[in-house]
Design an enzyme around this catalytic site. Sequence first.
Site, PDB file in Angstrom:
ATOM      1  N   GLU A  64       2.556 -15.481  32.406  1.00 51.50           N
ATOM      2  CA  GLU A  64       1.703 -15.410  31.229  1.00 51.50           C
ATOM      3  C   GLU A  64       2.443 -16.124  30.112  1.00 51.50           C
ATOM      4  O   GLU A  64       3.609 -15.860  29.853  1.00 51.50           O
ATOM      5  CB  GLU A  64       1.448 -13.936  30.888  1.00 51.50           C
ATOM      6  N   HIS A  65       1.764 -17.020  29.436  1.00 54.33           N
ATOM      7  CA  HIS A  65       2.438 -18.018  28.614  1.00 54.33           C
ATOM      8  C   HIS A  65       2.932 -17.510  27.257  1.00 54.33           C
ATOM      9  O   HIS A  65       3.841 -18.087  26.669  1.00 54.33           O
ATOM     10  CB  HIS A  65       1.490 -19.198  28.386  1.00 54.33           C
ATOM     11  N   SER A  66       2.337 -16.428  26.732  1.00 52.12           N
ATOM     12  CA  SER A  66       2.616 -16.117  25.326  1.00 52.12           C
ATOM     13  C   SER A  66       4.045 -15.659  25.015  1.00 52.12           C
ATOM     14  O   SER A  66       4.595 -16.062  23.994  1.00 52.12           O
ATOM     15  CB  SER A  66       1.604 -15.099  24.797  1.00 52.12           C
TER      16      SER A  66
END
Length: 624
Positions: free
Chosen positions: A337-339
Amino acid sequence: MSKKEELEGIKTFSNQHRLPKLPIPSLEESTKRYLNSLRPLLSSEELARIEQHVKDFIRPGGLGQVLQQRLIDVDRISPHNWLDDTWWMKKAYHEWRVPLIVNSNWYIAFNDDPNTPKGYLTHNNGVRPKGQFSEWQIKRAAHIIGRMLDFKELLDTEKLPPDVTRTYPLCMYQYTRCYGVTRIPKPGCDELVYTPHPAPAKHIIIIAKDQFYILDGYGEDGQRYSDGDFEVQLRRILDDVLKTKFDPPIGVLTADDRDFWAVARENLLKISPQNRESLTLIEDALFVVNLDDYSTGMDLDKFIRNMFHGLNAHNRWFDKALSISIESNGRAAMHGEHSPCDALIPSIIVNWVISEPTALNASISGRLTTTPRRIRFVTNEQTLKDITEAEKRVGLIIADSDAVILQFSEYGAHFIKKIAKCSPDAYMQMVLQLAYYKTHKKVVPTYETGSTRQFLRGRTDTIRTLSAESKSFVEGMESESLTAQEKYDLLQAATKIHSDYTRDVSNGKGCDRHLLGLRLLLREGESHPLFTEPIFAKSQEWLLSTSGLGAGNRLSGSGFGCVYPNGYGINYLTGDHLLKFGIESKYSSTETDSNAFRQNVVNALKDMKNICECVNGKYEKESH
């Protein structure tokens, strides 16, 4: 003494107090960079109009000066970083309501383990039918789990040497956002579960056939279990899952639209207190391991698609910062997940984790191990309806994702430095510019991730690859009237401009984050033609969205989704003798075609090699 030896013994976070805060560029610097990036896109009349807007924006007493002072105030009240403390997580990630799957999450595919037993990747072309786990899959999973925990130990005890460049140290904060971190859906804007560093959890989540199990990583004495212990525990899990009654596939909900998932999650919490306990155990876990009861075989495109989104998003938990998926033939990848962190940090973790091959006879410690516990969910008709609807929506996203891998073995960074005499990253960017031009006969705004990690809690800024020089280069390459020397000179000019822009961004002087900050400080009733002029938004329509992850010698590929439905998302790895590209576009677009683009990347690589060799002599490929 080598740099590596110098770093031995230096604590992981010992440089943090030395890192400067992210600077705020001057209005003149940012608007000049912005104007330069428009030159290959606009006519002279259009450019003159934008220049007038800029002149008015930055004039003494103008709105730009007012916004700049407000931004300086934001910086003064920010403890770490004016962008990261105030806006970045929300604006770049958490307010985006589209599903994480394909749109935001990334994958990093591992090379095959050198100890893979004969037959796993050769019999039936490495394909194993659905419904079957394997002994080798268990062994590799156990080894990867152990190595992931060992890396966490290095981090927690500050024995991991801090990252540095030749001239300055880099921020290590993102490493603290990898273990135990989970994004949770909230209406309108998501949040990350608060996870202090070191992450306090001691367990990992294993997902098999959409069922969830807790695997304890450590004994009561605080020591991690051996790889052999993990093998025993994983066998127990798979024995149980093969005979158990299945709960509905709750993990599919994490692939849905964020607002739909937020509502579905609240419904789960309303049904039973048990669901709160189950969600908390998943969200607090250090990471997730997905054991697929099938394998896609030796076709890299099929493999990376499974690593990117699974079979219709089953057997995954897409909200987790780090997940590892392992097919029944032992092929594996990390999914993220990129955040909380940029993919570069997990790629460094992966490189360390798989630097040691899996032992075929891992030792069992003999310590008493806790029996893996299954996590159960209580569901109702609404949950089942939510899952069915999520599967439909997610199925459309997966069916539309045209994701492919290219592994190009004719040359790599060694050739680029020795014969092309260019920065490898700048050269790779020009390859992508030329490939796009070959495919579409035009140039487009191009995003490249630029790191700002020399600053405290620095993340990224935009390297605007498209320039007047890059446009001249691609047009020149396709011209029959220019000599090899003339084409090579255009390549040199384009790569130099790109390297200059890259340096400016790493020094905190990119224009995009600065202009974003200024625009977000506009108050009600305030506006300026600089921001309302259509070209402002148009110049940020990244039809080429690109990022590099270094050499990636232990990786078979990496990738992410395009950010516009008529564009491409491209991640690349620049090894000394092997170049890899992960390319994604949409089948539904009449403009894009991942296979055609892949072929034109090959054509661009060959054409550029030819002109470099014409000018600088033939490349003698070294054995490696």
